[in-house]
Design a protein around this motif. Structure first.
Motif, PDB file in Angstrom:
ATOM      1  N   ILE A  42      32.389  25.370  46.632  1.00  0.00           N
ATOM      2  CA  ILE A  42      30.945  25.296  46.912  1.00  0.00           C
ATOM      3  C   ILE A  42      30.325  24.145  46.118  1.00  0.00           C
ATOM      4  CG2 ILE A  42      28.737  26.512  46.592  1.00  0.00           C
ATOM      5  CD1 ILE A  42      30.128  29.105  47.310  1.00  0.00           C
ATOM      6  N   ALA A  43      30.720  24.033  44.839  1.00  0.00           N
ATOM      7  CA  ALA A  43      30.150  22.990  43.988  1.00  0.00           C
ATOM      8  C   ALA A  43      30.538  21.601  44.507  1.00  0.00           C
ATOM      9  CB  ALA A  43      30.617  23.176  42.545  1.00  0.00           C
ATOM     10  N   TYR A  44      31.730  21.502  45.076  1.00  0.00           N
ATOM     11  CA  TYR A  44      32.188  20.225  45.628  1.00  0.00           C
ATOM     12  C   TYR A  44      31.345  19.868  46.858  1.00  0.00           C
ATOM     13  CZ  TYR A  44      35.247  16.632  47.519  1.00  0.00           C
ATOM     14  OH  TYR A  44      35.742  15.442  48.007  1.00  0.00           O
ATOM     15  N   THR A  45      31.087  20.854  47.715  1.00  0.00           N
ATOM     16  CA  THR A  45      30.227  20.618  48.887  1.00  0.00           C
ATOM     17  C   THR A  45      28.840  20.186  48.416  1.00  0.00           C
ATOM     18  OG1 THR A  45      31.446  22.350  50.034  1.00  0.00           O
ATOM     19  CG2 THR A  45      29.391  21.656  51.044  1.00  0.00           C
ATOM     20  N   ALA A  46      28.338  20.851  47.367  1.00  0.00           N
ATOM     21  CA  ALA A  46      27.004  20.535  46.831  1.00  0.00           C
ATOM     22  C   ALA A  46      26.947  19.107  46.284  1.00  0.00           C
ATOM     23  CB  ALA A  46      26.631  21.535  45.748  1.00  0.00           C
ATOM     24  N   LEU A  47      28.062  18.684  45.757  1.00  0.00           N
ATOM     25  CA  LEU A  47      28.137  17.328  45.188  1.00  0.00           C
ATOM     26  C   LEU A  47      27.932  16.276  46.280  1.00  0.00           C
ATOM     27  CD1 LEU A  47      28.923  15.954  42.473  1.00  0.00           C
ATOM     28  CD2 LEU A  47      31.277  15.962  43.254  1.00  0.00           C
ATOM     29  N   GLN A  48      28.398  16.607  47.468  1.00  0.00           N
ATOM     30  CA  GLN A  48      28.353  15.647  48.565  1.00  0.00           C
ATOM     31  C   GLN A  48      27.153  15.803  49.478  1.00  0.00           C
ATOM     32  OE1 GLN A  48      32.377  15.663  50.255  1.00  0.00           O
ATOM     33  NE2 GLN A  48      32.662  14.266  48.547  1.00  0.00           N
ATOM     34  N   ASP A  49      26.493  16.947  49.401  1.00  0.00           N
ATOM     35  CA  ASP A  49      25.390  17.221  50.321  1.00  0.00           C
ATOM     36  C   ASP A  49      24.145  17.604  49.512  1.00  0.00           C
ATOM     37  OD1 ASP A  49      23.570  18.396  52.045  1.00  0.00           O
ATOM     38  OD2 ASP A  49      25.055  19.569  53.153  1.00  0.00           O
ATOM     39  N   PRO A  50      23.210  16.659  49.331  1.00  0.00           N
ATOM     40  CA  PRO A  50      22.038  16.908  48.478  1.00  0.00           C
ATOM     41  C   PRO A  50      21.149  18.054  48.977  1.00  0.00           C
ATOM     42  CG  PRO A  50      22.106  14.606  49.228  1.00  0.00           C
ATOM     43  CD  PRO A  50      23.233  15.307  49.889  1.00  0.00           C
ATOM     44  N   VAL A  51      21.109  18.255  50.297  1.00  0.00           N
ATOM     45  CA  VAL A  51      20.260  19.335  50.823  1.00  0.00           C
ATOM     46  C   VAL A  51      20.857  20.688  50.422  1.00  0.00           C
ATOM     47  CG1 VAL A  51      19.309  20.394  52.918  1.00  0.00           C
ATOM     48  CG2 VAL A  51      19.480  17.899  52.747  1.00  0.00           C
ATOM     49  N   TYR A  52      22.172  20.787  50.564  1.00  0.00           N
ATOM     50  CA  TYR A  52      22.862  22.025  50.170  1.00  0.00           C
ATOM     51  C   TYR A  52      22.742  22.234  48.653  1.00  0.00           C
ATOM     52  CZ  TYR A  52      26.648  25.484  49.841  1.00  0.00           C
ATOM     53  OH  TYR A  52      27.392  26.625  49.591  1.00  0.00           O
ATOM     54  N   ARG A  53      22.876  21.140  47.909  1.00  0.00           N
ATOM     55  CA  ARG A  53      22.759  21.236  46.439  1.00  0.00           C
ATOM     56  C   ARG A  53      21.395  21.788  46.043  1.00  0.00           C
ATOM     57  NH1 ARG A  53      24.463  16.200  44.916  1.00  0.00           N
ATOM     58  NH2 ARG A  53      22.428  15.263  44.704  1.00  0.00           N
ATOM     59  N   ASP A  54      20.364  21.345  46.759  1.00  0.00           N
ATOM     60  CA  ASP A  54      19.010  21.803  46.484  1.00  0.00           C
ATOM     61  C   ASP A  54      18.890  23.311  46.778  1.00  0.00           C
ATOM     62  OD1 ASP A  54      16.346  21.135  45.742  1.00  0.00           O
ATOM     63  OD2 ASP A  54      15.781  21.478  47.834  1.00  0.00           O
ATOM     64  N   ILE A  55      19.534  23.749  47.859  1.00  0.00           N
ATOM     65  CA  ILE A  55      19.526  25.186  48.202  1.00  0.00           C
ATOM     66  C   ILE A  55      20.163  25.979  47.053  1.00  0.00           C
ATOM     67  CG2 ILE A  55      20.650  26.900  49.692  1.00  0.00           C
ATOM     68  CD1 ILE A  55      20.205  25.001  52.043  1.00  0.00           C
ATOM     69  N   ILE A  56      21.292  25.473  46.561  1.00  0.00           N
ATOM     70  CA  ILE A  56      21.994  26.160  45.465  1.00  0.00           C
ATOM     71  C   ILE A  56      21.098  26.191  44.214  1.00  0.00           C
ATOM     72  CG2 ILE A  56      23.978  25.989  43.876  1.00  0.00           C
ATOM     73  CD1 ILE A  56      24.917  26.770  46.615  1.00  0.00           C
TER      74      ILE A  56
END
Ligand code: UDP
Length: 245
Positions: A42-56
């Motif tokens: 999940i953290a790796y996906t967040a690293l690459q996707d700023p929108v998802y990172r913001d959700i997290i």
């Protein structure tokens, strides 16, 4: 509490008890929010996707689910005391909810799994009210929202749709969901239903839960390659600087 920034994901440096106390406080206060339990994937996906990172990062609680997160914290020199696996958080929360007769809705997994999990959980936590269940293979989110509305809502919603779907669902519908706290818990319903076994104690003690899952489901290898990749990026960041936030 969000003090541990690991490659842009801000984790709560909490124990399991702290996490459950904070969740119970939020439920009692009727303050809407959601809990995420990022593992390295999940953290790796967040690293690459700023929108998802913001959700997290907008979650009420960001709990370090996998040992890979703790290793990354060590590499980066970020204080993070230990893992808080989503499944342990869920168990401890249900125990506390059962003492106060709170309502829980189970959303996710294949048809029949959430019902089986509900049966088991009612036995394990007498006092816990299972408000309703719904499988995770709906065409439109509205169908899931309707199912929760139809039973009059709940205090807590377990959203077990896998990442990143579950986090997007919780963040996207937070206001309209008739629940106080949603928790994104991956494959937990399969474990509560008894259709998937959690790693034996020895694997857990040695922090090798990931290895057990890989041995049981070798097809996870592609997904799991994100773990060493995530650690490599942490190492690179530590050695050469770069994006930490
Ligand atoms: N799932 C679902 N709806 C979907 C896709 C997946 O309900 O559209 C469920 C799936 O049946 C499983 C869970 O989501 O119960 C994801 O499990 P996984 O092992 O991938 O999650 P993890 O625990 O690794 O995060």
């Amino acid at each position: 509490m969000k003090t541990a920034n690991i490659l842009g994901v801000t984790f709560d440096n909490v124990t399991l008890k702290d996490a459950v106390d904070a969740a119970m406080e939020q439920i009692r206060a009727g303050k809407k929010g959601y809990v995420v339990t990022p593992n390295p994937e999940i953290a790796y996906t967040a690293l690459q996707d700023p929108v998802y990172r913001d959700i997290i990062n907008r979650a009420a609680l960001v709990l370090p689910d996998g040992i890979g997160i703790i290793y990354a914290a060590r590499i980066l020199g970020v204080p993070l005391s230990g893992r808080v696996p989503g499944i342990d958080f869920a168990d401890a929360l249900m125990y506390r909810m059962s003492q106060e007769g709170m309502r829980l809705f189970l959303l996710g997994a294949k048809p029949g799994i959430a019902e089986k999990a509900a049966e088991n959980l009612k036995k394990k936590y007498p006092g816990l009210v299972i408000a309703g269940t719904r499988d995770g293979y709906f065409q439109e989110d509205q169908q899931a929202l309707d199912a929760i509305h139809d039973v009059g809502g709940a205090d807590v919603l377990f959203v077990c749709l896998g990442a990143p779907k579950q986090e997007r669902f919780m963040a996207g519908h937070m206001e309209e969901l008739p629940v106080t706290l949603s928790c994104g818990l991956g494959g937990s319903l399969d474990i509560f239903a008894g259709t998937v076994q959690r790693a034996p104690e020895l694997f857990r003690r040695l922090n090798l839960e990931w290895l057990y899952r890989l041995l049981k489901q070798p097809s996870r290898i592609g997904r799991m390659m994100k773990l060493p990749l995530f650690l490599l990026i942490a190492l690179k960041t530590k050695l050469f600087g770069g994006k930490k936030a």
